[in-house]
Design a protein around this motif. Structure first.
Motif, PDB file in Angstrom:
ATOM      1  N   ARG A 171       0.819  -1.219   0.000  1.00  0.00           N
ATOM      2  CA  ARG A 171       0.000   0.000   0.000  1.00  0.00           C
ATOM      3  C   ARG A 171       0.853   1.269   0.000  1.00  0.00           C
ATOM      4  O   ARG A 171       0.499   2.272   0.610  1.00  0.00           O
ATOM      5  CB  ARG A 171      -0.951   0.019   1.192  1.00  0.00           C
ATOM      6  N   GLY A 172       2.021   1.208  -0.619  1.00  0.00           N
ATOM      7  CA  GLY A 172       2.865   2.386  -0.756  1.00  0.00           C
ATOM      8  C   GLY A 172       3.876   2.602   0.347  1.00  0.00           C
ATOM      9  O   GLY A 172       4.640   3.568   0.306  1.00  0.00           O
ATOM     10  N   ASP A 173       3.948   1.724   1.335  1.00  0.00           N
ATOM     11  CA  ASP A 173       4.870   1.879   2.468  1.00  0.00           C
ATOM     12  C   ASP A 173       6.248   1.335   2.094  1.00  0.00           C
ATOM     13  O   ASP A 173       6.479   0.124   2.098  1.00  0.00           O
ATOM     14  CB  ASP A 173       4.315   1.132   3.680  1.00  0.00           C
ATOM     15  N   ILE A 174       7.173   2.229   1.795  1.00  0.00           N
ATOM     16  CA  ILE A 174       8.508   1.785   1.375  1.00  0.00           C
ATOM     17  C   ILE A 174       9.324   1.229   2.535  1.00  0.00           C
ATOM     18  O   ILE A 174      10.356   0.586   2.321  1.00  0.00           O
ATOM     19  CB  ILE A 174       9.287   2.931   0.699  1.00  0.00           C
ATOM     20  N   ASN A 175       8.882   1.447   3.771  1.00  0.00           N
ATOM     21  CA  ASN A 175       9.599   0.932   4.942  1.00  0.00           C
ATOM     22  C   ASN A 175       9.078  -0.430   5.391  1.00  0.00           C
ATOM     23  O   ASN A 175       9.564  -0.974   6.391  1.00  0.00           O
ATOM     24  CB  ASN A 175       9.484   1.928   6.094  1.00  0.00           C
ATOM     25  N   ASP A 176       8.101  -0.958   4.690  1.00  0.00           N
ATOM     26  CA  ASP A 176       7.561  -2.271   5.028  1.00  0.00           C
ATOM     27  C   ASP A 176       8.675  -3.318   4.964  1.00  0.00           C
ATOM     28  O   ASP A 176       9.499  -3.319   4.035  1.00  0.00           O
ATOM     29  CB  ASP A 176       6.435  -2.627   4.052  1.00  0.00           C
ATOM     30  N   ALA A 177       8.701  -4.234   5.930  1.00  0.00           N
ATOM     31  CA  ALA A 177       9.780  -5.230   6.018  1.00  0.00           C
ATOM     32  C   ALA A 177       9.810  -6.123   4.784  1.00  0.00           C
ATOM     33  O   ALA A 177      10.885  -6.456   4.267  1.00  0.00           O
ATOM     34  CB  ALA A 177       9.605  -6.074   7.279  1.00  0.00           C
TER      35      ALA A 177
ATOM     36  N   VAL B  62      10.894 -22.594  -0.526  1.00  0.00           N
ATOM     37  CA  VAL B  62       9.635 -22.870  -1.204  1.00  0.00           C
ATOM     38  C   VAL B  62       8.547 -23.133  -0.174  1.00  0.00           C
ATOM     39  O   VAL B  62       8.703 -23.969   0.712  1.00  0.00           O
ATOM     40  CB  VAL B  62       9.766 -24.082  -2.154  1.00  0.00           C
ATOM     41  N   GLY B  63       7.427 -22.448  -0.323  1.00  0.00           N
ATOM     42  CA  GLY B  63       6.301 -22.628   0.580  1.00  0.00           C
ATOM     43  C   GLY B  63       6.294 -21.658   1.743  1.00  0.00           C
ATOM     44  O   GLY B  63       5.252 -21.392   2.310  1.00  0.00           O
ATOM     45  N   HIS B  64       7.466 -21.131   2.120  1.00  0.00           N
ATOM     46  CA  HIS B  64       7.460 -20.173   3.221  1.00  0.00           C
ATOM     47  C   HIS B  64       8.385 -18.996   2.964  1.00  0.00           C
ATOM     48  O   HIS B  64       8.689 -18.215   3.858  1.00  0.00           O
ATOM     49  CB  HIS B  64       7.845 -20.863   4.536  1.00  0.00           C
ATOM     50  N   GLY B  65       8.838 -18.848   1.719  1.00  0.00           N
ATOM     51  CA  GLY B  65       9.738 -17.743   1.393  1.00  0.00           C
ATOM     52  C   GLY B  65       9.132 -16.385   1.635  1.00  0.00           C
ATOM     53  O   GLY B  65       9.809 -15.456   2.087  1.00  0.00           O
ATOM     54  N   GLU B  66       7.839 -16.244   1.330  1.00  0.00           N
ATOM     55  CA  GLU B  66       7.202 -14.933   1.515  1.00  0.00           C
ATOM     56  C   GLU B  66       7.124 -14.578   2.995  1.00  0.00           C
ATOM     57  O   GLU B  66       7.314 -13.423   3.371  1.00  0.00           O
ATOM     58  CB  GLU B  66       5.802 -14.962   0.889  1.00  0.00           C
ATOM     59  N   GLU B  67       6.858 -15.562   3.829  1.00  0.00           N
ATOM     60  CA  GLU B  67       6.802 -15.285   5.264  1.00  0.00           C
ATOM     61  C   GLU B  67       8.182 -14.891   5.788  1.00  0.00           C
ATOM     62  O   GLU B  67       8.309 -14.041   6.679  1.00  0.00           O
ATOM     63  CB  GLU B  67       6.265 -16.515   6.015  1.00  0.00           C
ATOM     64  N   GLN B  68       9.228 -15.515   5.255  1.00  0.00           N
ATOM     65  CA  GLN B  68      10.585 -15.131   5.648  1.00  0.00           C
ATOM     66  C   GLN B  68      10.861 -13.677   5.285  1.00  0.00           C
ATOM     67  O   GLN B  68      11.451 -12.925   6.068  1.00  0.00           O
ATOM     68  CB  GLN B  68      11.598 -16.050   4.969  1.00  0.00           C
ATOM     69  N   LEU B  69      10.421 -13.294   4.091  1.00  0.00           N
ATOM     70  CA  LEU B  69      10.618 -11.909   3.666  1.00  0.00           C
ATOM     71  C   LEU B  69       9.855 -10.945   4.569  1.00  0.00           C
ATOM     72  O   LEU B  69      10.336  -9.854   4.882  1.00  0.00           O
ATOM     73  CB  LEU B  69      10.165 -11.737   2.213  1.00  0.00           C
ATOM     74  N   ARG B  70       8.664 -11.320   4.988  1.00  0.00           N
ATOM     75  CA  ARG B  70       7.878 -10.435   5.841  1.00  0.00           C
ATOM     76  C   ARG B  70       8.538 -10.225   7.205  1.00  0.00           C
ATOM     77  O   ARG B  70       8.319  -9.214   7.861  1.00  0.00           O
ATOM     78  CB  ARG B  70       6.464 -10.993   6.024  1.00  0.00           C
ATOM     79  N   ARG B  71       9.355 -11.206   7.601  1.00  0.00           N
ATOM     80  CA  ARG B  71      10.098 -11.059   8.853  1.00  0.00           C
ATOM     81  C   ARG B  71      11.457 -10.405   8.624  1.00  0.00           C
ATOM     82  O   ARG B  71      12.264 -10.310   9.533  1.00  0.00           O
ATOM     83  CB  ARG B  71      10.278 -12.434   9.514  1.00  0.00           C
TER      84      ARG B  71
ATOM     85  N   VAL C  25       8.757  -5.404   1.719  1.00  0.00           N
ATOM     86  CA  VAL C  25       9.225  -4.612   0.581  1.00  0.00           C
ATOM     87  C   VAL C  25      10.732  -4.409   0.653  1.00  0.00           C
ATOM     88  O   VAL C  25      11.448  -4.545  -0.349  1.00  0.00           O
ATOM     89  CB  VAL C  25       8.488  -3.268   0.509  1.00  0.00           C
ATOM     90  N   GLN C  26      11.234  -4.080   1.843  1.00  0.00           N
ATOM     91  CA  GLN C  26      12.661  -3.854   1.986  1.00  0.00           C
ATOM     92  C   GLN C  26      13.462  -5.120   1.703  1.00  0.00           C
ATOM     93  O   GLN C  26      14.503  -5.076   1.035  1.00  0.00           O
ATOM     94  CB  GLN C  26      12.955  -3.342   3.407  1.00  0.00           C
ATOM     95  N   ALA C  27      12.978  -6.255   2.209  1.00  0.00           N
ATOM     96  CA  ALA C  27      13.687  -7.517   1.970  1.00  0.00           C
ATOM     97  C   ALA C  27      13.623  -7.895   0.489  1.00  0.00           C
ATOM     98  O   ALA C  27      14.627  -8.334  -0.098  1.00  0.00           O
ATOM     99  CB  ALA C  27      13.073  -8.624   2.827  1.00  0.00           C
ATOM    100  N   GLU C  28      12.456  -7.713  -0.118  1.00  0.00           N
ATOM    101  CA  GLU C  28      12.300  -8.023  -1.538  1.00  0.00           C
ATOM    102  C   GLU C  28      13.194  -7.119  -2.390  1.00  0.00           C
ATOM    103  O   GLU C  28      13.827  -7.575  -3.353  1.00  0.00           O
ATOM    104  CB  GLU C  28      10.829  -7.851  -1.933  1.00  0.00           C
ATOM    105  N   TYR C  29      13.253  -5.848  -2.019  1.00  0.00           N
ATOM    106  CA  TYR C  29      14.088  -4.890  -2.751  1.00  0.00           C
ATOM    107  C   TYR C  29      15.565  -5.272  -2.649  1.00  0.00           C
ATOM    108  O   TYR C  29      16.303  -5.218  -3.639  1.00  0.00           O
ATOM    109  CB  TYR C  29      13.868  -3.486  -2.190  1.00  0.00           C
ATOM    110  N   THR C  30      15.998  -5.668  -1.463  1.00  0.00           N
ATOM    111  CA  THR C  30      17.396  -6.041  -1.272  1.00  0.00           C
ATOM    112  C   THR C  30      17.768  -7.252  -2.124  1.00  0.00           C
ATOM    113  O   THR C  30      18.835  -7.281  -2.756  1.00  0.00           O
ATOM    114  CB  THR C  30      17.657  -6.345   0.219  1.00  0.00           C
TER     115      THR C  30
END
Length: 529
Positions: free
Chosen positions: A232-238, A491-500, A240-245
Motif C-alpha cells: 500500500r505504498g509503504d517503502i519501509n515495510d519489512a 519454497v512454501g514459506h519464502g514470503e513469510e521469511q521476507l515479511r520477517r 518490501v525492503q527484503a524483496e528490494y534487497t
C-alpha cells in the motif's frame, strides 16, 4: 476500505490480460472465433463481393486461406519486436504498442475495401496479438508476489476463454439475424478492437515492473513500485525492503554479464530454460487442441446435429473451459505446475483414444446419435483438462523460469514456437484427415502421453520459487529432474521469511557463471602452451 496488496496486484494483472481477450477473439487459425466469426466472414456474400473473391475457384480459395493464415504470420513476427520494446522502453509501453498495433489491424479489417487491405489488417492484428500474448504474462510475473504468481500468469487463458465465449455468441447472432449483410462481417471485425482501446489508454496508469526499473538502474522508482504493489505504498515495510534487497543483489550480479541476445544462449542453464519453454509451447499443439476446436463443429454437423444444437455444444464447451480456467487460477499455487501439466496431458491422451475409437467404429456418415453424443462428451472432458492444466501453464511457466535479464527475449523465442506449431498443425490437418481419416487422431493420443512423460522427466517444479532464485534452481538441478536431490528450502514459506525481514540471497547463478569463465580461461591457457 483500501484494497489488500495481493488483491491490488491481482487486479493489475487482470487488466493486463485484456490483451488475452483479443487473443481469444482473434486467434483465427485455431480458436473458436475462426469457427464462428472469421469462418462466417470469409463466406459472407458481401465480403466476397468487396474482395472480388470466389470461394469456388481454386486460386481464390488459396487466397482466402492466406487471408486467414496471414494472422499467424503476423503473430510470429510480433514476438521479437515485443521483447525488444519490453527491454528498451518498458513493459507497460510495450503493451501499449501491442494494443495500438492490434487496433490498427482491426480498423483495417473492419474498413477493408479489397483483399489487399483485408490481408494487411489480418497481418497487423496478428502482429499485435503476437506481442500481447507474451507481454501480458511477462508483466504479470514481474509484479506478482511469489505466492500468487501462478494465479496472475494463468489469467491469460481465462481471458482467452472469455473472448472465445463472446465470439461464439456474436457468431450465432450474426448468422441468425444478419446473414448475408455487410453488418455480418464488418461488425465483428470492428468489435474486436473494443478491449484494446482501454488497454492502450489505461495501462500507463498502472505500476511499471519493479524488475525492469531495477534493470535500468532506477532503483528509487523500483522501491516505490514494490511498495505500491505489495505494501500500500509503504517503502519501509519489512517485506518490501527484503524483496528490494534481494532484487537489487540479483540485478547487480546480472548487470556484470551481457544482457544481449548472446546471454539467452550462453551457458547450459539459460539454454535449458529456453529449450523447456519451446518444448512446452510446442507440446500444447501436439495435444490436438486445434483439431478438436477446428473440426468438432463440422463433425457435429456431419453426425446430424442441427446448427442450433452445435452452437449449444460449443457454448457449453466455452463455459466448461471458463470453469476449468477459474479452477486453475484458484489451485495452481497450491498444486504447482508439474502435477496439472502431467495429469491434464494424460487425460487428453485418454480422450483422444476414446474419440479415435468412436470415429473408427461409428464414422460420422453412419449417423449414430449415441456415438455422436459420446464424441461430444469426449470433447468436453478434453477441453476441461486442457483449459485446467495445459493452456494456462503453457504461458505461465516460460516467463517465470527466465531471469530478469533474459526474460523478455527468452519468452519471445518460446512464444514463437507456439505460432510455428499452430501453423504446422493448420497446414497438415486438412490433408491428413483427407488421407487417413480417424487414424490421424492416434497421433495426438500418443503425443499427449509422451508430453506427460517429457514434463515428468525434464520440468522442475517452480511453485513458490521467487523469480530471483530461478537461476539457483536450474543451476542445482539436473536435466532429469526426478534424479535431482536439490530442493530450495524457501519454497512454501519464502514470503513469510521476507515479511520477517529474513533474506535468502543465493549465488548459484553467479557461481555457475564464474565456473564457466574459469573453464574458458583454462582452455585458452591450454591452447596457448
Amino acid at each position: 476500505m483500501p484494497l489488500s496488496p495481493k488483491l491490488y496486484t491481482w487486479l493489475c494483472g487482470l487488466f493486463a490480460s485484456l490483451g488475452s481477450i483479443l487473443f481469444g477473439k482473434s486467434f483465427s487459425s485455431i480458436r473458436r472465433y475462426d469457427l464462428g466469426v472469421i469462418a462466417n466472414v470469409i463466406i459472407s456474400p458481401d465480403f466476397l463481393r468487396v474482395t472480388k473473391l470466389d470461394s469456388d475457384k481454386p486460386s481464390d480459395s488459396d487466397y482466402i486461406g492466406f487471408i486467414v493464415s496471414s494472422f499467424l504470420l503476423g503473430a510470429f513476427c510480433g514476438c521479437i519486436p515485443a521483447s525488444l520494446f519490453a527491454d528498451a522502453l518498458s513493459r507497460r509501453k510495450a503493451i501499449t504498442i501491442g494494443a495500438c498495433t492490434f487496433i490498427l489491424g482491426g480498423a483495417l479489417q473492419c474498413g477493408a475495401n479489397g483483399r489487399e487491405m483485408m490481408m494487411a489488417g489480418r497481418f497487423f492484428a496478428g502482429l499485435g496479438v503476437g506481442q500481447l500474448s507474451l507481454l501480458a504474462p511477462l508483466y504479470q510475473s514481474e509484479i506478482a508476489h511469489p505466492s500468487i504468481r501462478g494465479r496472475l500468469t494463468t489469467l491469460q487463458q481465462f481471458c482467452l476463454g472469455i473472448g472465445a465465449l463472446v465470439a461464439s455468441i456474436i457468431a450465432y447472432e450474426l448468422e441468425k439475424n444478419h446473414k448475408g449483410t455487410v453488418f455480418q462481417w464488418r461488425f465483428p471485425l470492428g468489435f474486436q478492437i473494443a478491449p484494446a482501446i482501454p488497454l492502450a489508454l489505461l495501462i500507463p496508469l498502472f505500476p511499471e515492473s519493479p524488475r525492469w526499473l531495477m534493470l535500468k538502474g532506477r532503483k528509487e522508482e523500483a522501491l516505490q513500485n514494490l511498495a505500491r504493489l505489495h505494501a500500500r505504498g509503504d517503502i519501509n515495510d519489512a517485506f518490501v525492503q527484503a524483496e528490494y534487497t534481494e532484487l537489487d543483489a540479483k540485478v547487480s550480479a546480472e548487470a556484470q554479464i551481457s544482457s544481449g541476445w548472446v546471454e539467452v544462449f550462453r551457458g547450459p542453464s539459460n539454454l535449458r530454460r529456453v529449450f523447456l519453454g519451446i518444448i512446452l509451447q510446442f507440446s500444447v499443439q501436439m495435444t490436438g487442441v486445434s483439431v478438436i476446436q477446428y473440426y468438432a463443429p463440422a463433425i457435429f454437423a456431419a453426425i446430424g446435429f442441427s446448427y442450433e444444437k452445435t452452437f449449444l455444444f460449443q457454448t457449453i464447451n466455452s463455459v466448461i473451459a471458463l470453469v476449468a480456467q477459474a479452477l486453475c487460477i484458484l489451485t495452481v499455487d497450491r498444486l504447482g505446475r508439474r502435477l496439472p501439466l502431467i495429469s491434464a496431458n494424460l487425460v487428453a491422451c485418454a480422450c483422444f483414444a476414446v474419440a479415435t475409437a468412436l470415429q473408427a467404429k461409428y464414422p460420422a456418415s453412419v449417423g449414430n446419435t449415441s456415438a455422436g453424443y459420446a464424441f461430444v462428451m469426449m470433447t468436453w472432458i478434453y477441453n476441461f483438462a486442457f483449459s485446467y492444466g495445459i493452456g494456462p501453464l503453457s504461458w505461465a511457466y516460460p516467463v517465470e523460469i527466465m531471469n530478469t535479464a533474459t526474460r523478455a527475449k527468452g519468452t519471445a523465442l518460446t512464444s514463437m514456437s507456439c505460432w510455428i506449431a499452430n501453423f504446422f498443425i493448420a497446414q497438415i490437418t486438412p490433408r491428413a484427415i483427407k488421407a487417413i481419416g480417424w487414424r490421424y487422431y492416434i497421433c495426438f493420443s500418443v503425443m499427449s502421453f509422451t508430453n506427460a512423460i517429457t514434463i515428468y522427466l525434464l520440468f522442475p517444479e517452480t511453485k513458490g520459487v521467487p523469480l530471483e532464485f530461478m537461476d539457483t534452481l536450474f543451476a542445482n538441478t539436473s536435466w532429469i529432474y526426478p534424479l535431482s536431490t536439490y530442493r530450495p528450502d524457501y519454497v512454501g514459506h519464502g514470503e513469510e521469511q521476507l515479511r520477517r525481514g529474513q533474506l535468502h540471497v543465493e549465488t548459484g547463478y553467479e557461481a555457475s557463471v564464474e565456473k564457466e569463465k574459469g573453464e574458458i580461461e583454462q582452455q585458452e591457457e591450454k591452447h596457448t602452451y
